[in-house]
Design an enzyme around this catalytic site. Structure first.
Site, short mmCIF file in Angstrom:
data_model
loop_
_atom_site.label_atom_id
_atom_site.label_comp_id
_atom_site.label_asym_id
_atom_site.label_seq_id
_atom_site.Cartn_x
_atom_site.Cartn_y
_atom_site.Cartn_z
N GLU A 33 -4.54 2.34 -4.12
CA GLU A 33 -3.60 2.59 -4.29
C GLU A 33 -2.95 1.40 -3.46
O GLU A 33 -1.83 1.49 -3.53
CB GLU A 33 -2.86 3.72 -3.48
CG GLU A 33 -2.83 3.82 -1.76
CD GLU A 33 -4.49 4.20 -1.90
OE1 GLU A 33 -4.65 3.86 -0.29
OE2 GLU A 33 -5.26 3.98 -2.91
N ASP B 38 -2.51 9.77 -10.83
CA ASP B 38 -2.33 8.01 -11.95
C ASP B 38 -0.97 8.28 -12.44
O ASP B 38 -0.35 6.69 -12.09
CB ASP B 38 -3.46 8.77 -13.18
CG ASP B 38 -4.50 8.76 -12.65
OD1 ASP B 38 -4.83 8.49 -11.69
OD2 ASP B 38 -5.93 9.14 -13.38
N HIS C 52 -5.42 14.55 -9.67
CA HIS C 52 -5.58 13.34 -9.41
C HIS C 52 -4.35 12.55 -10.87
O HIS C 52 -4.63 11.27 -11.26
CB HIS C 52 -7.12 13.01 -9.83
CG HIS C 52 -7.72 12.96 -8.95
ND1 HIS C 52 -8.16 11.79 -8.12
CD2 HIS C 52 -8.59 13.57 -8.26
CE1 HIS C 52 -8.74 11.67 -7.09
NE2 HIS C 52 -9.27 13.29 -6.95
N ASP D 190 0.84 -1.15 -0.04
CA ASP D 190 -0.25 0.37 -0.18
C ASP D 190 0.63 1.54 0.10
O ASP D 190 1.54 1.82 0.93
CB ASP D 190 -1.08 0.59 1.52
CG ASP D 190 -1.61 0.97 1.02
OD1 ASP D 190 -3.26 0.93 0.29
OD2 ASP D 190 -1.25 1.76 1.51
N ASN E 173 -3.24 12.74 -4.23
CA ASN E 173 -4.12 13.68 -5.34
C ASN E 173 -4.81 14.76 -4.64
O ASN E 173 -4.98 16.10 -5.48
CB ASN E 173 -5.44 12.53 -5.08
CG ASN E 173 -5.60 11.14 -5.99
OD1 ASN E 173 -4.54 11.47 -6.83
ND2 ASN E 173 -5.64 9.97 -5.71
#
Length: 242
Positions: A149, A123, A119, A106, A114
């Protein structure tokens, strides 16, 4: 004058001999095989067309399979297809009395990526991290974007100690990445079928609890399920995006 099209012939040669067996000459025969040759070429053309069609269909089917089984952003397995493969691996491991390990990974503080950088940056981080993980794993390993994530990596025929070493490689590679001076780290939990899991979901639960401990004890580290204290409280075990 009438033009005559191209004509194909087959030529046959046969010797002519007298009663004493002495060669007297040769008979040359010409057979018009224009129609046969044309049909042969048409057949070859049809066969090539069929082969091209089969190749195209095969390629399209492979592309459809990728679309159906992969996460479009990261190119990792999606969860549905991941569990299909996981169940097969689990059965094979039990049958062969082998060892199957899992790593839950994680990204730390991903929500702030973000929130503070947009965002699009988020990404880009996910694409890059997944590409690095896919580059490090073996062909037999399975990498899944488990959610947001969080990633899950299945490592067949891999001991818990080897799984921890893999996870440590992932951790160092991710820590070395830079996104316009933004640094990313990852916390990970590792488990193995030798620790007594009775089903695939239990193996993941063990790895997930180890991941929780990695988050709780400082992040950017690897914890294995055999390091878990018996009295650890999991009431606040939601660690995603933290």
């Amino acid at each position: 004058m009438t033009e005559i099209g191209e004509v194909d012939f087959s030529i046959g040669l046969s010797d002519v001999a007298n009663d004493q067996g002495e060669k007297q000459g040769t008979i040359v025969s010409f057979n018009d095989v224009t129609i046969l040759e044309k049909r042969r070429e048409e057949l070859l053309y049809t066969m090539r067309s069929l082969q091209n069609s089969r190749d195209m269909i095969k390629e399209q089917n492979e592309q459809l399979k990728i679309l159906a089984t992969r996460d479009p952003l990261t190119n990792c397995w999606n969860r549905r297809s991941f569990f299909d493969e996981f169940n097969l691996l689990w059965q094979e491991t039990e049958k062969e009395n082998g060892c199957l390990s899992a790593v839950m990974l994680d990204l730390d503080h991903f929500k702030t990526v973000n929130d503070n950088h947009g965002h699009a940056m988020g990404d880009d981080v996910l694409r890059t991290v997944s590409r690095e993980i896919l580059d490090m794993v073996r062909s037999v390993d399975i990498v899944c974007r488990y959610g947001g994530e969080e990633f899950c990596i299945l490592l067949p025929e891999t001991t818990l100690e080897q799984a921890k070493n893999f996870a440590e490689m992932f951790r160092k590679r991710i820590e070395s990445l830079s996104f316009n001076h933004l640094k990313i780290t990852a916390s990970q939990g590792a488990s193995s079928s030798v620790l007594g899991a009775k089903e695939p979901e239990e193996l993941l639960e063990q790895a997930d609890k180890a991941l929780y401990l990695a988050k709780k004890t400082g992040r950017n580290r690897v914890v294995s399920a055999d390091e878990m204290p018996a009295n650890l409280d999991f009431k606040d075990a939601t660690v995603s995006s933290q």
